[in-house]
Design a protein around this motif. Structure first.
Motif, PDB file in Angstrom:
ATOM      1  N   TYR A 117      -1.226 -20.492  12.321  1.00  0.00           N
ATOM      2  CA  TYR A 117       0.074 -20.277  11.945  1.00  0.00           C
ATOM      3  C   TYR A 117       0.256 -19.655  13.310  1.00  0.00           C
ATOM      4  CZ  TYR A 117      -0.529 -20.520   7.712  1.00  0.00           C
ATOM      5  OH  TYR A 117      -0.576 -21.130   6.292  1.00  0.00           O
ATOM      6  N   PHE A 118       1.181 -20.743  14.368  1.00  0.00           N
ATOM      7  CA  PHE A 118       1.669 -20.349  15.797  1.00  0.00           C
ATOM      8  C   PHE A 118       3.119 -18.790  15.488  1.00  0.00           C
ATOM      9  CE2 PHE A 118       1.288 -24.805  17.193  1.00  0.00           C
ATOM     10  CZ  PHE A 118       0.065 -24.842  17.083  1.00  0.00           C
ATOM     11  N   SER A 119       3.023 -17.503  16.020  1.00  0.00           N
ATOM     12  CA  SER A 119       4.416 -17.527  15.877  1.00  0.00           C
ATOM     13  C   SER A 119       4.926 -16.428  17.169  1.00  0.00           C
ATOM     14  CB  SER A 119       3.716 -15.631  15.057  1.00  0.00           C
ATOM     15  OG  SER A 119       2.828 -15.308  16.165  1.00  0.00           O
ATOM     16  N   LYS A 120       3.945 -16.959  18.572  1.00  0.00           N
ATOM     17  CA  LYS A 120       4.589 -16.650  19.376  1.00  0.00           C
ATOM     18  C   LYS A 120       4.211 -17.596  20.675  1.00  0.00           C
ATOM     19  CE  LYS A 120       1.777 -13.149  20.136  1.00  0.00           C
ATOM     20  NZ  LYS A 120       1.626 -11.555  21.052  1.00  0.00           N
ATOM     21  N   GLU A 121       5.336 -17.975  21.914  1.00  0.00           N
ATOM     22  CA  GLU A 121       4.593 -18.886  22.944  1.00  0.00           C
ATOM     23  C   GLU A 121       3.300 -18.555  23.457  1.00  0.00           C
ATOM     24  OE1 GLU A 121       7.741 -17.408  22.452  1.00  0.00           O
ATOM     25  OE2 GLU A 121       8.903 -18.775  22.078  1.00  0.00           O
ATOM     26  N   GLY A 122       2.579 -19.024  24.273  1.00  0.00           N
ATOM     27  CA  GLY A 122       1.310 -19.031  24.540  1.00  0.00           C
ATOM     28  C   GLY A 122       0.354 -20.110  24.017  1.00  0.00           C
ATOM     29  N   ASN A 123      -0.842 -20.088  24.873  1.00  0.00           N
ATOM     30  CA  ASN A 123      -1.154 -21.130  24.557  1.00  0.00           C
ATOM     31  C   ASN A 123      -2.525 -20.553  22.939  1.00  0.00           C
ATOM     32  OD1 ASN A 123      -3.756 -23.036  25.144  1.00  0.00           O
ATOM     33  ND2 ASN A 123      -4.737 -21.911  26.190  1.00  0.00           N
ATOM     34  N   VAL A 124      -2.896 -21.657  22.898  1.00  0.00           N
ATOM     35  CA  VAL A 124      -2.706 -21.657  20.999  1.00  0.00           C
ATOM     36  C   VAL A 124      -4.211 -22.794  20.497  1.00  0.00           C
ATOM     37  CG1 VAL A 124      -1.051 -20.685  19.921  1.00  0.00           C
ATOM     38  CG2 VAL A 124      -0.832 -22.379  19.837  1.00  0.00           C
ATOM     39  N   ALA A 125      -5.287 -23.183  22.149  1.00  0.00           N
ATOM     40  CA  ALA A 125      -5.603 -24.245  21.847  1.00  0.00           C
ATOM     41  C   ALA A 125      -6.654 -23.799  21.214  1.00  0.00           C
ATOM     42  CB  ALA A 125      -6.294 -24.745  23.408  1.00  0.00           C
ATOM     43  N   ASP A 126      -6.969 -22.459  20.863  1.00  0.00           N
ATOM     44  CA  ASP A 126      -8.227 -22.441  20.146  1.00  0.00           C
ATOM     45  C   ASP A 126      -8.048 -21.857  18.739  1.00  0.00           C
ATOM     46  OD1 ASP A 126      -9.335 -22.359  22.637  1.00  0.00           O
ATOM     47  OD2 ASP A 126      -9.735 -20.290  22.617  1.00  0.00           O
ATOM     48  N   SER A 127      -7.340 -21.941  18.133  1.00  0.00           N
ATOM     49  CA  SER A 127      -6.769 -22.391  16.796  1.00  0.00           C
ATOM     50  C   SER A 127      -6.247 -23.596  16.713  1.00  0.00           C
ATOM     51  CB  SER A 127      -5.650 -21.350  16.234  1.00  0.00           C
ATOM     52  OG  SER A 127      -4.284 -22.402  17.268  1.00  0.00           O
ATOM     53  N   LEU A 128      -6.419 -24.691  16.951  1.00  0.00           N
ATOM     54  CA  LEU A 128      -6.563 -25.998  16.695  1.00  0.00           C
ATOM     55  C   LEU A 128      -7.632 -27.072  16.560  1.00  0.00           C
ATOM     56  CD1 LEU A 128      -3.512 -26.822  18.682  1.00  0.00           C
ATOM     57  CD2 LEU A 128      -3.579 -26.166  16.860  1.00  0.00           C
ATOM     58  N   ASN A 129      -7.222 -27.791  15.681  1.00  0.00           N
ATOM     59  CA  ASN A 129      -8.052 -28.631  15.456  1.00  0.00           C
ATOM     60  C   ASN A 129      -7.981 -30.186  15.869  1.00  0.00           C
ATOM     61  OD1 ASN A 129     -10.869 -27.871  14.141  1.00  0.00           O
ATOM     62  ND2 ASN A 129      -9.401 -27.734  11.732  1.00  0.00           N
ATOM     63  N   ILE A 130      -8.410 -30.946  17.435  1.00  0.00           N
ATOM     64  CA  ILE A 130      -7.660 -32.130  17.737  1.00  0.00           C
ATOM     65  C   ILE A 130      -8.283 -33.210  17.419  1.00  0.00           C
ATOM     66  CG2 ILE A 130      -6.757 -32.916  20.537  1.00  0.00           C
ATOM     67  CD1 ILE A 130      -5.789 -30.135  19.268  1.00  0.00           C
ATOM     68  N   SER A 131      -7.518 -34.184  17.335  1.00  0.00           N
ATOM     69  CA  SER A 131      -9.187 -35.653  16.968  1.00  0.00           C
ATOM     70  C   SER A 131      -8.388 -36.832  18.237  1.00  0.00           C
ATOM     71  CB  SER A 131      -9.305 -36.246  15.957  1.00  0.00           C
ATOM     72  OG  SER A 131      -7.989 -36.244  15.184  1.00  0.00           O
ATOM     73  N   TYR A 132      -8.762 -37.909  18.867  1.00  0.00           N
ATOM     74  CA  TYR A 132      -8.212 -38.880  18.759  1.00  0.00           C
ATOM     75  C   TYR A 132      -8.819 -40.053  18.211  1.00  0.00           C
ATOM     76  CZ  TYR A 132      -6.441 -42.538  22.967  1.00  0.00           C
ATOM     77  OH  TYR A 132      -5.803 -43.782  22.869  1.00  0.00           O
ATOM     78  N   GLY A 133      -8.652 -41.118  17.979  1.00  0.00           N
ATOM     79  CA  GLY A 133      -9.242 -42.308  17.475  1.00  0.00           C
ATOM     80  C   GLY A 133      -8.343 -43.411  17.967  1.00  0.00           C
ATOM     81  N   LEU A 134      -9.661 -44.647  18.014  1.00  0.00           N
ATOM     82  CA  LEU A 134      -8.921 -45.607  17.978  1.00  0.00           C
ATOM     83  C   LEU A 134     -10.307 -46.460  17.491  1.00  0.00           C
ATOM     84  CD1 LEU A 134      -9.101 -48.156  20.436  1.00  0.00           C
ATOM     85  CD2 LEU A 134     -11.464 -47.509  21.507  1.00  0.00           C
ATOM     86  N   ASN A 135      -8.930 -47.778  16.775  1.00  0.00           N
ATOM     87  CA  ASN A 135     -10.248 -49.022  16.545  1.00  0.00           C
ATOM     88  C   ASN A 135      -9.856 -50.133  16.688  1.00  0.00           C
ATOM     89  OD1 ASN A 135     -11.584 -47.967  13.982  1.00  0.00           O
ATOM     90  ND2 ASN A 135      -9.185 -46.471  14.156  1.00  0.00           N
ATOM     91  N   ASP A 136     -10.274 -51.464  17.465  1.00  0.00           N
ATOM     92  CA  ASP A 136      -9.615 -52.551  17.560  1.00  0.00           C
ATOM     93  C   ASP A 136     -10.999 -53.403  17.309  1.00  0.00           C
ATOM     94  OD1 ASP A 136     -11.981 -52.494  19.854  1.00  0.00           O
ATOM     95  OD2 ASP A 136     -11.122 -51.604  21.356  1.00  0.00           O
ATOM     96  N   ASN A 137     -10.346 -55.022  17.203  1.00  0.00           N
ATOM     97  CA  ASN A 137     -11.189 -55.852  17.543  1.00  0.00           C
ATOM     98  C   ASN A 137     -12.818 -55.845  17.893  1.00  0.00           C
ATOM     99  OD1 ASN A 137      -9.353 -57.720  15.961  1.00  0.00           O
ATOM    100  ND2 ASN A 137      -8.998 -58.527  17.300  1.00  0.00           N
ATOM    101  N   THR A 138     -13.240 -55.222  18.629  1.00  0.00           N
ATOM    102  CA  THR A 138     -14.362 -55.153  19.242  1.00  0.00           C
ATOM    103  C   THR A 138     -15.136 -53.597  18.938  1.00  0.00           C
ATOM    104  OG1 THR A 138     -13.231 -54.218  21.401  1.00  0.00           O
ATOM    105  CG2 THR A 138     -13.480 -56.747  20.912  1.00  0.00           C
ATOM    106  N   ASN A 139     -14.448 -53.005  19.057  1.00  0.00           N
ATOM    107  CA  ASN A 139     -14.510 -51.171  18.385  1.00  0.00           C
ATOM    108  C   ASN A 139     -14.768 -50.592  16.568  1.00  0.00           C
ATOM    109  OD1 ASN A 139     -15.458 -48.447  18.361  1.00  0.00           O
ATOM    110  ND2 ASN A 139     -15.056 -48.783  20.342  1.00  0.00           N
ATOM    111  N   SER A 140     -15.775 -51.148  16.253  1.00  0.00           N
ATOM    112  CA  SER A 140     -15.260 -50.600  14.780  1.00  0.00           C
ATOM    113  C   SER A 140     -15.020 -49.008  14.196  1.00  0.00           C
ATOM    114  CB  SER A 140     -17.203 -50.378  14.048  1.00  0.00           C
ATOM    115  OG  SER A 140     -17.818 -49.385  14.843  1.00  0.00           O
ATOM    116  N   GLY A 141     -14.630 -48.070  15.640  1.00  0.00           N
ATOM    117  CA  GLY A 141     -14.024 -47.103  15.576  1.00  0.00           C
ATOM    118  C   GLY A 141     -14.521 -46.149  16.188  1.00  0.00           C
ATOM    119  N   SER A 142     -14.114 -45.293  16.773  1.00  0.00           N
ATOM    120  CA  SER A 142     -14.360 -44.462  17.966  1.00  0.00           C
ATOM    121  C   SER A 142     -13.333 -43.136  17.872  1.00  0.00           C
ATOM    122  CB  SER A 142     -14.378 -45.134  18.943  1.00  0.00           C
ATOM    123  OG  SER A 142     -14.767 -45.729  19.831  1.00  0.00           O
TER     124      SER A 142
END
Length: 208
Positions: A117-142
């Motif tokens: 959990y976050f408990s103070k200010e600072g860079n917490v990127a190492d404790s996160l799961n980040i995802s970005y997904g794309l779906n459109d008519n020509t792409n079954s999913g990235s």
């Protein structure tokens, strides 16, 4: 007034109250979805970033059917937990943002590692799961996730946790990759990220 009539009136009032609650919870004011919100520390309920240099702000139009399930463009849970032995208040943070443009839908998700959990200010990127997904008519999913390669710098900087006014703010940037059988087939840069979110559980959609 007989009990049956009273019950019918109560049921109508409850239905009306539910409609008002759903409408107010779901909708927010229309805005320019091609402009990043400013970087603020006030709990304004904003999120935005650039994807390979292009502005990305959540956008998912509200349903015209009042009682239909809400079409969330920004859905999150941000809850303060019990103060720990160090005097800090751990923050539970999970977020899913959706953008729909014509026939293209993209999603950006931030989840904490289990038990972190976050408990103070600072860079917490190492404790996160980040995802970005794309779906459109020509792409079954990235699906893109964090790149942990050498020399890669990922940032999720919590700049303000305010347990009095109940909000959390920060900035972020990530290098994401899509892999096929362990081989990188595409890269994606998220830059200029900013968020300023009040505590609570939210689901908002847009008028247009």
């Amino acid at each position: 007034m007989d009990p049956a009539q009273s019950l019918r009136i109560s049921s109508k009032m409850l239905l009306l109250f539910s409609i008002v609650c759903i409408t107010n919870t779901c909708k927010k004011n229309a805005s320019d979805y091609n402009t990043l919100p400013p970087i603020t520390q006030e709990g304004k309920g904003t999120l935005g970033f650039k994807v390979n240099g292009v502005v990305w702000v959540p956008h998912n139009p509200c349903s015209a059917v009042v009682l239909s399930p809400p079409a969330c463009e920004l859905e999150y849970q941000i809850e303060p937990l019990q103060r720990n032995s160090y005097g800090n208040v751990p923050i539970l943070f999970s977020l899913l943002a959706t953008r729909i443009d014509n026939n293209t839908e993209t999603e950006f998700q931030v989840l904490q590692e289990y038990g972190v959990y976050f408990s103070k200010e600072g860079n917490v990127a190492d404790s996160l799961n980040i995802s970005y997904g794309l779906n459109d008519n020509t792409n079954s999913g990235s699906s893109f996730s964090l790149n942990y390669g050498p020399g890669v710098s990922n940032l999720f900087q919590v700049t303000k946790i305010d347990t009095i006014r109940h909000f959390i703010s920060g900035i972020f940037q990530f290098n994401l990759v899509e892999k096929n059988n362990g081989v990188v087939v595409a890269t994606l840069a998220i830059t200029d990220g900013r968020f300023d979110l009040p505590f609570g559980s939210k689901c908002t959609c847009s008028h247009n």
